[in-house]
Structures are given as structure tokens and as C-alpha cells.
Design a protein around this motif. Structure first.
Motif, PDB file in Angstrom:
ATOM      1  N   PHE A 200      21.512  67.629  33.687  1.00 21.78           N
ATOM      2  CA  PHE A 200      20.132  67.928  34.030  1.00 21.78           C
ATOM      3  C   PHE A 200      20.001  69.236  34.814  1.00 21.78           C
ATOM      4  O   PHE A 200      18.886  69.689  35.075  1.00 21.78           O
ATOM      5  N   ASN A 201      21.117  69.822  35.203  1.00 25.89           N
ATOM      6  CA  ASN A 201      21.130  71.059  35.977  1.00 25.89           C
ATOM      7  C   ASN A 201      20.292  70.964  37.249  1.00 25.89           C
ATOM      8  O   ASN A 201      19.876  71.981  37.807  1.00 25.89           O
ATOM      9  N   ASP A 202      20.022  69.761  37.676  1.00 23.85           N
ATOM     10  CA  ASP A 202      19.434  69.454  38.978  1.00 23.85           C
ATOM     11  C   ASP A 202      20.132  68.223  39.516  1.00 23.85           C
ATOM     12  O   ASP A 202      20.706  67.429  38.749  1.00 23.85           O
ATOM     13  N   ASN A 203      20.076  68.058  40.831  1.00 23.61           N
ATOM     14  CA  ASN A 203      20.673  66.894  41.481  1.00 23.61           C
ATOM     15  C   ASN A 203      19.699  65.720  41.490  1.00 23.61           C
ATOM     16  O   ASN A 203      18.482  65.907  41.269  1.00 23.61           O
ATOM     17  N   PRO A 204      20.184  64.517  41.754  1.00 22.75           N
ATOM     18  CA  PRO A 204      19.298  63.344  41.738  1.00 22.75           C
ATOM     19  C   PRO A 204      18.126  63.425  42.708  1.00 22.75           C
ATOM     20  O   PRO A 204      17.113  62.752  42.497  1.00 22.75           O
ATOM     21  N   PHE A 205      18.239  64.258  43.763  1.00 21.24           N
ATOM     22  CA  PHE A 205      17.161  64.354  44.750  1.00 21.24           C
ATOM     23  C   PHE A 205      16.175  65.476  44.447  1.00 21.24           C
ATOM     24  O   PHE A 205      15.154  65.605  45.129  1.00 21.24           O
ATOM     25  N   ASN A 206      16.441  66.310  43.460  1.00 26.03           N
ATOM     26  CA  ASN A 206      15.532  67.413  43.148  1.00 26.03           C
ATOM     27  C   ASN A 206      14.237  66.889  42.540  1.00 26.03           C
ATOM     28  O   ASN A 206      14.219  65.868  41.842  1.00 26.03           O
ATOM     29  N   LYS A 207      13.145  67.603  42.789  1.00 22.44           N
ATOM     30  CA  LYS A 207      11.834  67.065  42.424  1.00 22.44           C
ATOM     31  C   LYS A 207      11.606  66.993  40.919  1.00 22.44           C
ATOM     32  O   LYS A 207      10.774  66.197  40.467  1.00 22.44           O
ATOM     33  N   SER A 208      12.329  67.800  40.133  1.00 22.17           N
ATOM     34  CA  SER A 208      12.205  67.650  38.676  1.00 22.17           C
ATOM     35  C   SER A 208      12.596  66.239  38.257  1.00 22.17           C
ATOM     36  O   SER A 208      11.992  65.666  37.341  1.00 22.17           O
ATOM     37  N   VAL A 235      21.375  55.968  38.401  1.00 24.19           N
ATOM     38  CA  VAL A 235      22.582  55.281  38.871  1.00 24.19           C
ATOM     39  C   VAL A 235      23.513  56.206  39.648  1.00 24.19           C
ATOM     40  O   VAL A 235      24.481  55.740  40.259  1.00 24.19           O
ATOM     41  N   MET A 236      23.240  57.522  39.666  1.00 22.52           N
ATOM     42  CA  MET A 236      24.164  58.463  40.296  1.00 22.52           C
ATOM     43  C   MET A 236      23.932  58.624  41.788  1.00 22.52           C
ATOM     44  O   MET A 236      24.761  59.231  42.480  1.00 22.52           O
ATOM     45  N   HIS A 237      22.829  58.108  42.308  1.00 25.94           N
ATOM     46  CA  HIS A 237      22.558  58.259  43.743  1.00 25.94           C
ATOM     47  C   HIS A 237      23.680  57.698  44.604  1.00 25.94           C
ATOM     48  O   HIS A 237      23.955  58.202  45.684  1.00 25.94           O
ATOM     49  N   ARG A 238      24.320  56.662  44.146  1.00 30.84           N
ATOM     50  CA  ARG A 238      25.351  56.006  44.955  1.00 30.84           C
ATOM     51  C   ARG A 238      26.535  56.932  45.236  1.00 30.84           C
ATOM     52  O   ARG A 238      27.330  56.673  46.138  1.00 30.84           O
ATOM     53  N   PHE A 247      30.021  68.850  39.198  1.00 24.89           N
ATOM     54  CA  PHE A 247      30.093  70.308  39.074  1.00 24.89           C
ATOM     55  C   PHE A 247      30.146  70.877  40.486  1.00 24.89           C
ATOM     56  O   PHE A 247      29.417  70.425  41.366  1.00 24.89           O
ATOM     57  N   VAL A 248      31.009  71.852  40.688  1.00 23.43           N
ATOM     58  CA  VAL A 248      31.146  72.465  42.003  1.00 23.43           C
ATOM     59  C   VAL A 248      30.790  73.940  41.894  1.00 23.43           C
ATOM     60  O   VAL A 248      31.357  74.666  41.061  1.00 23.43           O
ATOM     61  N   PHE A 249      29.847  74.384  42.732  1.00 26.87           N
ATOM     62  CA  PHE A 249      29.469  75.794  42.790  1.00 26.87           C
ATOM     63  C   PHE A 249      29.781  76.303  44.188  1.00 26.87           C
ATOM     64  O   PHE A 249      29.200  75.841  45.167  1.00 26.87           O
ATOM     65  N   GLY A 250      30.728  77.249  44.270  1.00 27.76           N
ATOM     66  CA  GLY A 250      31.184  77.680  45.591  1.00 27.76           C
ATOM     67  C   GLY A 250      31.883  76.523  46.271  1.00 27.76           C
ATOM     68  O   GLY A 250      32.873  75.998  45.780  1.00 27.76           O
ATOM     69  N   ASN A 251      31.341  76.115  47.408  1.00 26.62           N
ATOM     70  CA  ASN A 251      31.884  74.945  48.111  1.00 26.62           C
ATOM     71  C   ASN A 251      30.864  73.806  48.150  1.00 26.62           C
ATOM     72  O   ASN A 251      30.915  72.953  49.022  1.00 26.62           O
ATOM     73  N   GLU A 252      29.978  73.802  47.176  1.00 26.58           N
ATOM     74  CA  GLU A 252      28.896  72.815  47.156  1.00 26.58           C
ATOM     75  C   GLU A 252      29.071  71.855  45.982  1.00 26.58           C
ATOM     76  O   GLU A 252      29.223  72.266  44.835  1.00 26.58           O
ATOM     77  N   TYR A 253      29.076  70.554  46.291  1.00 26.57           N
ATOM     78  CA  TYR A 253      29.141  69.528  45.257  1.00 26.57           C
ATOM     79  C   TYR A 253      27.763  69.359  44.613  1.00 26.57           C
ATOM     80  O   TYR A 253      26.744  69.339  45.294  1.00 26.57           O
ATOM     81  N   ASN A 254      27.737  69.216  43.318  1.00 28.57           N
ATOM     82  CA  ASN A 254      26.491  68.968  42.599  1.00 28.57           C
ATOM     83  C   ASN A 254      26.684  67.804  41.628  1.00 28.57           C
ATOM     84  O   ASN A 254      27.715  67.712  40.952  1.00 28.57           O
ATOM     85  N   LEU A 255      25.691  66.930  41.572  1.00 34.45           N
ATOM     86  CA  LEU A 255      25.688  65.813  40.618  1.00 34.45           C
ATOM     87  C   LEU A 255      24.694  66.143  39.509  1.00 34.45           C
ATOM     88  O   LEU A 255      23.625  65.541  39.402  1.00 34.45           O
ATOM     89  N   LEU A 256      25.061  67.120  38.706  1.00 35.64           N
ATOM     90  CA  LEU A 256      24.167  67.573  37.646  1.00 35.64           C
ATOM     91  C   LEU A 256      24.176  66.633  36.452  1.00 35.64           C
ATOM     92  O   LEU A 256      23.199  66.573  35.695  1.00 35.64           O
ATOM     93  N   ASP A 257      25.264  65.896  36.283  1.00 37.63           N
ATOM     94  CA  ASP A 257      25.425  64.994  35.142  1.00 37.63           C
ATOM     95  C   ASP A 257      25.059  63.578  35.585  1.00 37.63           C
ATOM     96  O   ASP A 257      25.629  63.069  36.562  1.00 37.63           O
ATOM     97  N   GLN A 258      24.129  62.966  34.868  1.00 40.88           N
ATOM     98  CA  GLN A 258      23.549  61.719  35.367  1.00 40.88           C
ATOM     99  C   GLN A 258      23.229  60.743  34.241  1.00 40.88           C
ATOM    100  O   GLN A 258      22.989  61.139  33.102  1.00 40.88           O
ATOM    101  N   PHE A 259      23.236  59.453  34.618  1.00 43.54           N
ATOM    102  CA  PHE A 259      22.714  58.371  33.790  1.00 43.54           C
ATOM    103  C   PHE A 259      21.505  57.780  34.506  1.00 43.54           C
ATOM    104  O   PHE A 259      21.518  57.606  35.738  1.00 43.54           O
ATOM    105  N   MET A 260      20.479  57.419  33.742  1.00 40.57           N
ATOM    106  CA  MET A 260      19.292  56.757  34.274  1.00 40.57           C
ATOM    107  C   MET A 260      18.913  55.644  33.313  1.00 40.57           C
ATOM    108  O   MET A 260      18.988  55.825  32.093  1.00 40.57           O
ATOM    109  N   VAL A 261      18.521  54.498  33.854  1.00 39.45           N
ATOM    110  CA  VAL A 261      18.221  53.346  33.001  1.00 39.45           C
ATOM    111  C   VAL A 261      16.790  52.882  33.207  1.00 39.45           C
ATOM    112  O   VAL A 261      16.215  53.003  34.292  1.00 39.45           O
ATOM    113  N   SER A 262      16.220  52.321  32.149  1.00 39.85           N
ATOM    114  CA  SER A 262      14.851  51.815  32.198  1.00 39.85           C
ATOM    115  C   SER A 262      14.796  50.466  32.890  1.00 39.85           C
ATOM    116  O   SER A 262      15.811  49.801  33.117  1.00 39.85           O
ATOM    117  N   LYS A 263      13.596  50.051  33.177  1.00 40.25           N
ATOM    118  CA  LYS A 263      13.340  48.801  33.894  1.00 40.25           C
ATOM    119  C   LYS A 263      13.998  47.602  33.219  1.00 40.25           C
ATOM    120  O   LYS A 263      14.562  46.725  33.892  1.00 40.25           O
TER     121      LYS A 263
END
Length: 327
Positions: A200-208, A235-238, A247-263
Motif C-alpha cells: 500500500f506504500n503507506d503504513n497502517p496508521f496513515n490516513k489513506s 491485521v498488521m497493526h499488531r 520495508f526499511v527506509f534509512g533506519n525507519e521500519y515501514n509496514l507497507l505490505d498489509q492484509f485486511m479482512v472484511s467483517k
């Protein structure tokens, strides 16, 4: 219970060879020297390296379903699943989204034909941000028990040019995906089992993700939500507090790859077939290096960081769904 071991992996520029006859002249011209030196031997080495990791998935049994991105065409996917079939003694097939991405990289879903099928219904939604970007790719997976799992593969616009500068493009894709999901519920009903996966090229907390796609870290709210614009459970918040990202950029961890499930996948209703069992980031020792557990990338011959013993600049992720067996 039947277990479905589902993986996602950004394969980092799995291109066809330099000057491939299978590539359009437009793409050959656009890629320019990016693929200089990317020959058959190097492509085969990349396939071998990727297969050595995929063969370890699911306790060396291999994935049941594998979503991938950054693959150029059917030819390179055929190479990969041929190697997987040999290594794992399974019968994999694939479906691919042929988008108009300016770098020619797309998403694909690989699946075991002995567990799913026989027909996989697919849809693509083309996203335009001045020029075409990667499609949203919807695949209907039919299990041996006759249940349908709707997978939507994502590879959202990159952070090139800066996270904030590029953010509106990812918000645009999130809005399109939210609209598309509404149409799925209208067609399939409110109990549709939907699995979102991707880079998603964004983290689980990003507003997108949280404000526009409405994928959140609150199971209770997802389960109780009754409005048409339904929440997804990310499911990646945990893993946010772990000292590892995909994915690591510089010294920053990123959770760009994610799974999300429906209700419906979180629901406790006994009539619904799929339940969330577990999720993980795949961090085999050979996949990471250094104090920041940075993924060991393969790179390209024309780049400064080229490693024939590498794999990808992203780590794979895994989700396991349980399905009620036939009675």
C-alpha cells in the motif's frame, strides 16, 4: 477445519530480460538503461532465489495462495510457478492484471489448482493519476467446499517525490477502492468474505488507510459496524511495535505490505465459512541483514546495489484463514 495459508510478496522488479520481444517498444524505450545487463542468467538466478524462499512457506509445504506485485508479464510468472511446481510438487496456476503502468510492473495471484477452482473470476479497476498506475485487481477464489473468497490485490502509488507530496495519489486510490468495495457488497451481499492484500506504500496508521479505506485496528468496531461504508480490520497493526517491518527506509521500519479482512471473516456467526486464524511477517534469517533487519534486495546489474544472493527489498507477509469443512 480447512486451513488456507495465504501470502503476499512484493518481488522487487521481476522483469523480463533486456530488449525482450514480449515487451512493447514503448516500455523498452521508457525503461531505457534500467534493464541494462538483465539477461536470461540473471533472471533465472532471481527466480531460483525467490523459489528457495517460497518453498519454505507453510512449513516447507508452500503457499496455498500467493499474491505478488512488481512482475512484468505472464512469461516471468510462468517461470516462477514452474520452479515452484518442481520444488513443492504442487500444481500452481496464476491470474495476472495487465495494467498500463509506466514501468510495466503488475500484480498477480498464484493459487494451487488442486485446492481452488476450477474457474477464477477476475476484475480490474484502472486508476489514473495523470497517467495510468497499477490496477486494483479483484480475484474470486472458489474453495473445494464451494465457498467464495474475494481477494483484491493492491500496489498503490509509491512515495517517490516524498511521502506527503505523493500522499494524495494514495488517498485517491483508497477512495476508488472504497467505492469499489461498496459495489461488491451490493452484488455479493453484506456477508461477502473479502481479503485485501498488497503493497500500500503507506503504513497502517496513515490516513489513506484509516480515513479513506477505513481499515482500522478495532475488531469490535469492525464486527459491530452496520453502515454501508463498512470498516475492514487491518491485521498488521499488531506488528507496529516489533523491531521489524516489511520495508526499511534509512533506519525507519515501514509496514507497507498489509492484509485486511472484511467483517464476515471476524464474525462469530456459525453460518459464515471463513475465520481469521493468524498473521505473520516472514523474516527467515537469510531474508534480512544488519541491525535494522533490512530486507536483502536483489537489485539490478545497472544499479549500485546488486546482489546475486539477494531476494527482494520487501519481506513477505502471511495470513491463515480457517474454513469450516463440509459436513
Amino acid at each position: 477445519m480447512v486451513k488456507h495459508h495465504i501470502y503476499w510478496w512484493n518481488l522487487e522488479n521481476l522483469f523480463d530480460i533486456e530488449n525482450s520481444p514480449r515487451r512493447s517498444q514503448f516500455l523498452n524505450d521508457h525503461l531505457g538503461s534500467e534493464l541494462h545487463g538483465w539477461n536470461t542468467n540473471i533472471l533465472n538466478k532471481k527466480i531460483t532465489n525467490l523459489t528457495s524462499i517460497i518453498s519454505q512457506f507453510n512449513d516447507n509445504q508452500g503457499p496455498d495462495i500467493l499474491g505478488v506485485c512488481e512482475v512484468e508479464n505472464e512469461f516471468v510468472i510462468e517461470l516462477l510457478i514452474t520452479a515452484m511446481n518442481v520444488a513443492l510438487n504442487r500444481q500452481y496456476a496464476f491470474v495476472i492484471s495487465e495494467s498500463e503502468d509506466k514501468r510495466g510492473i503488475d500484480t498477480a495471484l498464484i493459487y494451487d489448482t488442486e485446492k481452488y477452482g476450477p474457474e477464477q473470476l477476475t476484475f480490474s479497476l484502472r486508476i489514473i493519476k495523470r497517467n495510468s498506475t497499477r490496477d486494483l485487481f479483484q480475484v474470486h477464489i472458489n474453495t473445494a467446499n464451494g465457498n467464495k473468497l474475494i481477494c483484491i490485490l493492491n500496489h498503490w502509488p509509491s512515495r517517490s517525490g516524498g511521502e506527503l507530496t505523493s500522499e494524495p495519489f494514495r488517498i485517491m486510490v483508497a477512495e476508488n477502492l472504497s467505492y469499489w468495495i461498496e459495489r461488491i457488497y451490493e452484488e455479493q451481499g453484506d456477508d461477502a468474505a473479502i481479503l485485501l492484500m498488497g503493497d500500500f506504500n503507506d503504513n497502517p496508521f496513515n490516513k489513506s488507510i484509516t480515513n479513506y479505506l477505513m481499515a482500522i485496528n478495532n475488531k469490535a468496531l469492525v464486527k459491530s459496524n452496520r453502515v454501508r461504508l463498512k470498516y475492514f480490520y487491518n491485521v498488521m497493526h499488531r506488528f507496529m511495535d516489533d523491531q521489524i517491518g516489511t520495508f526499511v527506509f534509512g533506519n525507519e521500519y515501514n509496514l507497507l505490505d498489509q492484509f485486511m479482512v472484511s467483517k464476515s471473516i471476524l464474525s462469530e456467526k456459525p453460518t459464515l465459512p471463513f475465520k481469521l486464524s493468524s498473521a505473520a511477517i516472514v523474516d527467515f534469517p537469510e531474508l534480512t541483514s544488519g541491525s535494522y533487519n533490512k530486507p536483502v534486495k536483489f537489485g539490478r546489474p545497472n544499479a549500485s546495489k546488486f546482489n546475486l544472493n539477494g531476494y527482494s527489498d520487501h519481506l513477505p507477509i502471511k495470513i491463515v484463514l480457517s474454513e469450516k469443512a463440509l459436513t
